[in-house]
Design a protein around this motif. Sequence first.
Motif, PDB file in Angstrom:
ATOM      1  N   GLU A  54      -8.670   3.194  -3.574  1.00 13.58           N
ATOM      2  CA  GLU A  54      -8.164   2.675  -4.848  1.00 13.58           C
ATOM      3  C   GLU A  54      -6.895   1.860  -4.649  1.00 13.58           C
ATOM      4  OE1 GLU A  54      -9.684   6.123  -7.953  1.00 13.58           O
ATOM      5  OE2 GLU A  54      -7.717   6.294  -7.018  1.00 13.58           O
ATOM      6  N   ALA A  55      -6.018   2.350  -3.766  1.00 16.21           N
ATOM      7  CA  ALA A  55      -4.775   1.610  -3.506  1.00 16.21           C
ATOM      8  C   ALA A  55      -5.061   0.258  -2.865  1.00 16.21           C
ATOM      9  CB  ALA A  55      -3.851   2.441  -2.618  1.00 16.21           C
ATOM     10  N   ARG A  56      -6.064   0.219  -1.972  1.00  9.45           N
ATOM     11  CA  ARG A  56      -6.375  -1.050  -1.304  1.00  9.45           C
ATOM     12  C   ARG A  56      -7.004  -2.051  -2.254  1.00  9.45           C
ATOM     13  NH1 ARG A  56      -8.573   1.264   4.542  1.00  9.45           N
ATOM     14  NH2 ARG A  56      -6.532   1.998   5.251  1.00  9.45           N
ATOM     15  N   GLU A  57      -7.602  -1.578  -3.356  1.00 10.06           N
ATOM     16  CA  GLU A  57      -8.104  -2.507  -4.365  1.00 10.06           C
ATOM     17  C   GLU A  57      -6.975  -3.222  -5.089  1.00 10.06           C
ATOM     18  OE1 GLU A  57     -10.609  -0.434  -7.022  1.00 10.06           O
ATOM     19  OE2 GLU A  57     -12.097   0.143  -5.506  1.00 10.06           O
ATOM     20  N   LEU A  58      -5.800  -2.583  -5.159  1.00  5.77           N
ATOM     21  CA  LEU A  58      -4.665  -3.163  -5.882  1.00  5.77           C
ATOM     22  C   LEU A  58      -3.641  -3.802  -4.964  1.00  5.77           C
ATOM     23  CD1 LEU A  58      -4.054  -0.194  -8.353  1.00  5.77           C
ATOM     24  CD2 LEU A  58      -5.457  -2.210  -8.723  1.00  5.77           C
ATOM     25  N   VAL A  59      -3.903  -3.782  -3.646  1.00  9.18           N
ATOM     26  CA  VAL A  59      -2.909  -4.317  -2.697  1.00  9.18           C
ATOM     27  C   VAL A  59      -2.681  -5.798  -2.935  1.00  9.18           C
ATOM     28  CG1 VAL A  59      -2.601  -4.913  -0.265  1.00  9.18           C
ATOM     29  CG2 VAL A  59      -3.119  -2.585  -0.902  1.00  9.18           C
ATOM     30  N   GLU A 109       0.834  -1.211   0.000  1.00  8.32           N
ATOM     31  CA  GLU A 109       0.000   0.000   0.000  1.00  8.32           C
ATOM     32  C   GLU A 109       0.866   1.257   0.000  1.00  8.32           C
ATOM     33  OE1 GLU A 109      -3.540   2.077   2.689  1.00  8.32           O
ATOM     34  OE2 GLU A 109      -2.797   0.069   3.168  1.00  8.32           O
ATOM     35  N   ARG A 110       1.972   1.219   0.738  1.00 15.41           N
ATOM     36  CA  ARG A 110       2.856   2.385   0.763  1.00 15.41           C
ATOM     37  C   ARG A 110       3.475   2.633  -0.609  1.00 15.41           C
ATOM     38  NH1 ARG A 110       8.100   3.211   1.130  1.00 15.41           N
ATOM     39  NH2 ARG A 110       8.488   0.980   1.277  1.00 15.41           N
ATOM     40  N   VAL A 111       3.853   1.548  -1.325  1.00 13.01           N
ATOM     41  CA  VAL A 111       4.411   1.709  -2.668  1.00 13.01           C
ATOM     42  C   VAL A 111       3.375   2.297  -3.618  1.00 13.01           C
ATOM     43  CG1 VAL A 111       5.324   0.456  -4.658  1.00 13.01           C
ATOM     44  CG2 VAL A 111       6.133  -0.105  -2.383  1.00 13.01           C
ATOM     45  N   LEU A 112       2.138   1.813  -3.542  1.00 12.84           N
ATOM     46  CA  LEU A 112       1.094   2.304  -4.439  1.00 12.84           C
ATOM     47  C   LEU A 112       0.772   3.767  -4.170  1.00 12.84           C
ATOM     48  CD1 LEU A 112      -1.290  -0.796  -4.369  1.00 12.84           C
ATOM     49  CD2 LEU A 112       0.163  -0.067  -6.263  1.00 12.84           C
ATOM     50  N   LEU A 113       0.713   4.165  -2.907  1.00 15.42           N
ATOM     51  CA  LEU A 113       0.420   5.562  -2.592  1.00 15.42           C
ATOM     52  C   LEU A 113       1.593   6.486  -2.902  1.00 15.42           C
ATOM     53  CD1 LEU A 113      -1.513   5.172   0.784  1.00 15.42           C
ATOM     54  CD2 LEU A 113      -2.449   5.689  -1.463  1.00 15.42           C
TER      55      LEU A 113
END
Length: 367
Positions: A198-203, A179-183
């Motif tokens: 949105e980030a948690r959908e791709l975690v 999640e940190r990488v996506l954000l």
Amino acid sequence: MLWHAIAPVRRYTKASHDVVRHPRLCSDAKILLLYVQGLPDGQTRVALSEHGRKLGIKGRAFQRAKEQLVVNGFVHERRVSGERGLWVTHQLFSNVPLSDADALVVWREAGVGAEASPSVQFPTVGEPGPRTVGHQLPADEELGENSSRPPTEAPSEVEGEGEDGVPAVEPSPQEVEAERVLLSLRNSDRQLRLGVREARELVGLAVEWLRRGVSAGELRRVLSSGLPSNGVRSAVGFLRHRLEMKMPEAPVSEQRAPGRETVEEVQEAVEEAALPAAPPPPPYVPPLVTCQGPGNEHVFRAYSEETECPDCQQAAAYARWAERRAADLGIDLAEDAAKAVEAGRDPDGWRSRLAAAAAAAGGGSRQ
């Protein structure tokens, strides 16, 4: 090479040989690492770029040195929301490589990024100000969405319950890191800005990358590099497509779920491991064949259906050429060789060899 060194007794910095001889750090990165390591406590709150500017490391050289320090785990950065909604970048500098999980533990122990409670701030509630005349929006006009900070979590999720009243599950370290990488992709390009939901959908997809051996830095580079020239319409759709299409291959040991092996497969694997490795097959050696050419009997290795060795084939071809050449020039090769012998010239010269080859070819054709 002569070597002369005097060990300092004061004002020195201890440096590990792993840092000084690091193969993936340039000289600027090593100098910056040693310089920051020897700073007093009062100067550690200065940004890394300021220290680089003092050392004369600027521009592209500083970016290259910082990138190498980040990739190799010596520098970690984290963006958090500070006072009054302003974003603050915290930098963690270490003289030993740290993983993202280790850096997160150091930040938590130091209390970096923890927001203060409203009662701690002063004043807790601001004083009422004068009413501004002429700036009130009409009743039918809505305020625009403020995108200066990411959406906050729902109160039920903060208190430990999900949207359906089910207690929320504590995320694993890999999920937190994913999640940190996506954000953090918004720092690489504004087109990749994601919300928390949105980030948690791709975690889940990002965690699968980390489980297959991809580091957080490599995942960030794959997701943020090579963007389309016409721009990204939907950040969440683009990142989901890239995570699915560029998913690396799973390790061989993980391609099959553990515990699914049968007893026969386990026994067969144990027997194969106990048996010695089979030697490689010997190289192919063609058989020996007797040459059908003139001269003493000799053999050669035939790779196909040859009946004469390469030397005899070359001699026969040269003899045929010599015969045709002599016929075109009107020269008697046998007579020329006899004259050469009578004149005392070397009978083994090219003329005699040519005459002998022509005679041998003529005798073979008469037979």
